[in-house]
Design an enzyme around this catalytic site. Structure first.
Site, PDB file in Angstrom:
ATOM      1  N   TYR A 186     -17.403   9.687  -4.719  1.00  0.00           N
ATOM      2  CA  TYR A 186     -16.376   8.676  -4.411  1.00  0.00           C
ATOM      3  C   TYR A 186     -16.299   7.612  -5.512  1.00  0.00           C
ATOM      4  CZ  TYR A 186     -13.971   5.027  -1.657  1.00  0.00           C
ATOM      5  OH  TYR A 186     -13.096   4.072  -1.200  1.00  0.00           O
ATOM      6  N   LYS A 235     -13.141   6.526  -8.062  1.00  0.00           N
ATOM      7  CA  LYS A 235     -12.542   5.186  -8.045  1.00  0.00           C
ATOM      8  C   LYS A 235     -12.747   4.467  -9.386  1.00  0.00           C
ATOM      9  CE  LYS A 235     -10.865   5.009  -3.766  1.00  0.00           C
ATOM     10  NZ  LYS A 235      -9.431   4.888  -3.491  1.00  0.00           N
ATOM     11  N   LYS A 273       2.019  11.739  12.511  1.00  0.00           N
ATOM     12  CA  LYS A 273       1.426  10.433  12.204  1.00  0.00           C
ATOM     13  C   LYS A 273       2.423   9.541  11.465  1.00  0.00           C
ATOM     14  CE  LYS A 273      -2.686  10.268  10.135  1.00  0.00           C
ATOM     15  NZ  LYS A 273      -3.814  10.842   9.359  1.00  0.00           N
ATOM     16  N   SER A 325      -8.504   0.763  -5.108  1.00  0.00           N
ATOM     17  CA  SER A 325      -9.801   1.329  -5.461  1.00  0.00           C
ATOM     18  C   SER A 325     -10.753   1.022  -4.318  1.00  0.00           C
ATOM     19  CB  SER A 325     -10.265   0.726  -6.795  1.00  0.00           C
ATOM     20  OG  SER A 325     -11.530   1.187  -7.145  1.00  0.00           O
ATOM     21  N   SER A 331       0.625   5.923   6.563  1.00  0.00           N
ATOM     22  CA  SER A 331       0.663   6.237   8.001  1.00  0.00           C
ATOM     23  C   SER A 331      -0.607   5.816   8.734  1.00  0.00           C
ATOM     24  CB  SER A 331       0.902   7.739   8.197  1.00  0.00           C
ATOM     25  OG  SER A 331      -0.209   8.464   7.715  1.00  0.00           O
ATOM     26  N   SER A 332      -1.569   5.237   8.011  1.00  0.00           N
ATOM     27  CA  SER A 332      -2.848   4.920   8.659  1.00  0.00           C
ATOM     28  C   SER A 332      -3.550   3.774   7.931  1.00  0.00           C
ATOM     29  CB  SER A 332      -3.718   6.190   8.629  1.00  0.00           C
ATOM     30  OG  SER A 332      -5.033   5.923   9.038  1.00  0.00           O
TER      31      SER A 332
HETATM   32  N1  LIG Z   1     -11.482   1.809   4.841  1.00  0.00           N
HETATM   33  C1  LIG Z   1     -12.331   1.340   3.954  1.00  0.00           C
HETATM   34  O1  LIG Z   1     -13.425   0.873   4.291  1.00  0.00           O
HETATM   35  C2  LIG Z   1     -11.958   1.331   2.507  1.00  0.00           C
HETATM   36  C3  LIG Z   1     -12.705   0.508   1.644  1.00  0.00           C
HETATM   37  C4  LIG Z   1     -12.378   0.490   0.295  1.00  0.00           C
HETATM   38  C5  LIG Z   1     -11.326   1.257  -0.172  1.00  0.00           C
HETATM   39  N2  LIG Z   1     -10.625   2.047   0.682  1.00  0.00           N
HETATM   40  C6  LIG Z   1      -9.531   2.858   0.138  1.00  0.00           C
HETATM   41  O2  LIG Z   1      -8.327   2.476   0.776  1.00  0.00           O
HETATM   42  C7  LIG Z   1      -7.446   3.603   0.866  1.00  0.00           C
HETATM   43  C8  LIG Z   1      -7.016   3.787   2.313  1.00  0.00           C
HETATM   44  O3  LIG Z   1      -8.176   4.001   3.099  1.00  0.00           O
HETATM   45  P1  LIG Z   1      -8.114   4.007   4.687  1.00  0.00           P
HETATM   46  O4  LIG Z   1      -9.488   3.787   5.153  1.00  0.00           O
HETATM   47  O5  LIG Z   1      -7.016   3.130   5.154  1.00  0.00           O
HETATM   48  O6  LIG Z   1      -7.751   5.560   4.939  1.00  0.00           O
HETATM   49  P2  LIG Z   1      -7.143   6.329   6.215  1.00  0.00           P
HETATM   50  O7  LIG Z   1      -7.110   5.477   7.403  1.00  0.00           O
HETATM   51  O8  LIG Z   1      -7.887   7.628   6.291  1.00  0.00           O
HETATM   52  O9  LIG Z   1      -5.667   6.659   5.713  1.00  0.00           O
HETATM   53  C9  LIG Z   1      -5.472   7.521   4.637  1.00  0.00           C
HETATM   54  C10 LIG Z   1      -3.992   7.746   4.455  1.00  0.00           C
HETATM   55  O10 LIG Z   1      -3.795   8.588   3.313  1.00  0.00           O
HETATM   56  C11 LIG Z   1      -3.018   9.734   3.700  1.00  0.00           C
HETATM   57  N3  LIG Z   1      -3.418  10.874   2.870  1.00  0.00           N
HETATM   58  C12 LIG Z   1      -4.649  11.448   2.810  1.00  0.00           C
HETATM   59  N4  LIG Z   1      -4.629  12.486   1.975  1.00  0.00           N
HETATM   60  C13 LIG Z   1      -3.356  12.567   1.485  1.00  0.00           C
HETATM   61  C14 LIG Z   1      -2.708  13.450   0.595  1.00  0.00           C
HETATM   62  N5  LIG Z   1      -3.353  14.466   0.005  1.00  0.00           N
HETATM   63  N6  LIG Z   1      -1.393  13.257   0.307  1.00  0.00           N
HETATM   64  C15 LIG Z   1      -0.723  12.238   0.894  1.00  0.00           C
HETATM   65  N7  LIG Z   1      -1.276  11.373   1.752  1.00  0.00           N
HETATM   66  C16 LIG Z   1      -2.584  11.537   2.045  1.00  0.00           C
HETATM   67  C17 LIG Z   1      -3.337   9.920   5.189  1.00  0.00           C
HETATM   68  O11 LIG Z   1      -2.339  10.630   5.908  1.00  0.00           O
HETATM   69  P3  LIG Z   1      -2.391  12.245   6.071  1.00  0.00           P
HETATM   70  O12 LIG Z   1      -3.804  12.607   6.394  1.00  0.00           O
HETATM   71  O13 LIG Z   1      -1.419  12.548   7.149  1.00  0.00           O
HETATM   72  O14 LIG Z   1      -1.951  12.812   4.750  1.00  0.00           O
HETATM   73  C18 LIG Z   1      -3.342   8.460   5.629  1.00  0.00           C
HETATM   74  O15 LIG Z   1      -2.032   7.989   5.783  1.00  0.00           O
HETATM   75  C19 LIG Z   1      -8.215   4.768   0.284  1.00  0.00           C
HETATM   76  O16 LIG Z   1      -7.853   4.952  -1.062  1.00  0.00           O
HETATM   77  C20 LIG Z   1      -9.663   4.347   0.388  1.00  0.00           C
HETATM   78  O17 LIG Z   1     -10.484   4.955  -0.582  1.00  0.00           O
HETATM   79  C21 LIG Z   1     -10.918   2.106   2.016  1.00  0.00           C
END
Ligand SMILES: NC(=O)c1ccc[n+]([C@@H]2O[C@H](COP(=O)([O-])OP(=O)(O)OC[C@H]3O[C@@H](n4cnc5c(N)ncnc54)[C@H](OP(=O)(O)O)[C@@H]3O)[C@@H](O)[C@H]2O)c1
Length: 331
Positions: free
Chosen positions: A188, A192, A69, A174, A42-43
């Site tokens: 974190y 990972k 969302k 990851s 969703s995000s």
């Molecule tokens: N953004 C970065 O810079 C980055 C870099 C490297 C890796 N990552 C990894 O990429 C992934 C996505 O990151 P993002 O930045 O796109 O995150 P985000 O925008 O915060 O989105 C997180 C998503 O996970 C859902 N979520 C969170 N807790 C949950 C739970 N307990 N059960 C089910 N759904 C859950 C959230 O929806 P709800 O809150 O409604 O549940 C949302 O849809 C993560 O694993 C993150 O560690 C991100």
């Protein structure tokens, strides 16, 4: 003459290696009409992955907790659908860290709606950034529960159907912080890194069922999750992260998707991503002869280059400490 023979032998060995890989390496999956299930769809990166999937003709399930969302994301994802007559987007609200039976129920419901899962993407996750002594035990627990055990729960729920279907792809999102420990990421990074051991073991188990695992290591990506994480990031972590730069969710999603469809084990984005994957390829499953040869011949030089990154990070941390010390003295 001797050199000539050696050259011919190496050439024949490389050609044999190439042929063996051609036969045993995974075939690209067909996405048209398939079912892609994405946690955290969703995000951010998850939503971008869902958009990429529907653009390529797949049906998509997105899992997250917040229903509003989910509904908003569903509408946005549907606007990118390739063929509205046959493709569908299904949403289900579940907390993947809670009861494994509830997660299983949600996955089964999605399979009933859209058919067997072709690609499972374990994306839901978040990051806490802070110095070790400022990171609470609860935050450590939360990181392990969401980033590691959440993926275990969902994979457990989906694996039976994939085995019965004799094939599929499982992706774990990851982070580059899952390849290198970084200042401020004790909780974190640990969560990972745990995914990597899980994924390598799982790949060995599921390969005979034609199931291939992809470990994706995105760099900093412009998402709501990153914006939230930035609120508590120590200055050192910000300066270290700046070395790599910021990527868009759609660029990350495109690259993860292509690698997952081709059954590649290591998936990266950008030059630093390539460097880290080469360096940390270790005993990971080789899924492409080109990648394997490149890793064999460039691992040493990558170790050398990365040492300069480490010198740079140490300098940043030293400078921040000196600034902090002199501020404390003058106050
Ligand atoms: N953004 C970065 O810079 C980055 C870099 C490297 C890796 N990552 C990894 O990429 C992934 C996505 O990151 P993002 O930045 O796109 O995150 P985000 O925008 O915060 O989105 C997180 C998503 O996970 C859902 N979520 C969170 N807790 C949950 C739970 N307990 N059960 C089910 N759904 C859950 C959230 O929806 P709800 O809150 O409604 O549940 C949302 O849809 C993560 O694993 C993150 O560690 C991100």
């Amino acid at each position: 003459m001797f050199l000539y023979v050696i050259f011919i032998v190496i050439f024949i060995l490389l050609a044999l290696l190439y042929l063996v890989f051609k036969i045993i390496s995974p075939k690209c999956v067909e996405l048209q009409g398939s079912h892609v299930l994405i946690t955290g769809g969703s995000s951010g990166i998850g939503k971008a992955l869902a958009i990429e999937a529907v653009k390529q003709g797949a049906n998509v399930t997105i899992i997250a907790r917040n229903e509003k969302k989910l509904e908003d994301a569903k509408k946005e994802i549907e606007s990118h659908i390739k063929d509205r007559a046959i493709q569908r987007v299904f949403t289900t609200s579940v907390d993947i860290t809670k009861d494994a039976d509830i997660v299983k129920e949600a996955v089964n419901k999605a399979e009933k709606e859209l058919g067997p899962i072709t690609i499972l993407i374990n994306n839901a996750g978040s990051a806490v950034a802070g110095r070790f002594e400022e990171t609470s035990s609860q935050q450590f627990q939360r990181m392990i529960e969401l980033n590691f055990l959440g993926s275990v729960n969902v994979t457990k729920a989906a694996i039976k159907g994939m085995k019965e279907n004799n094939g599929g792809r499982i992706v774990f999102i990851s982070s580059q912080a899952g390849q290198v420990g970084v200042f401020g990421y004790t909780a974190y990074s640990a969560s990972k890194f745990a995914l990597r051991g899980f994924a390598e073991s799982l790949q060995m188990e599921v390969k005979p069922y034609n199931i291939y695992v992809t470990m994706a290591f995105p760099p900093d990506t412009d998402t709501p999750g990153l914006a939230e994480e930035n609120k508590s990031k120590p200055r050192e972590t910000i300066l270290i992260s700046d070395t790599v730069g910021l990527f868009s969710p759609s660029d990350v999603a495109k690259s993860v998707f292509t690698d997952a469809m081709n059954g590649k084990f290591l998936s990266y984005v950008g030059m630093d991503g390539w460097l880290l994957c080469t360096l940390s390829s270790g005993m990971s499953p080789a899924t492409s002869v080109v990648d394997l040869l490149q890793q064999i011949f460039t691992m040493g030089i990558c170790r050398f280059v990365c040492q300069f990154y480490l010198f740079h990070f140490d300098r940043i941390i030293g400078k921040c400490k000196r600034e902090k010390d002199s501020k404390m003295k003058s106050s």
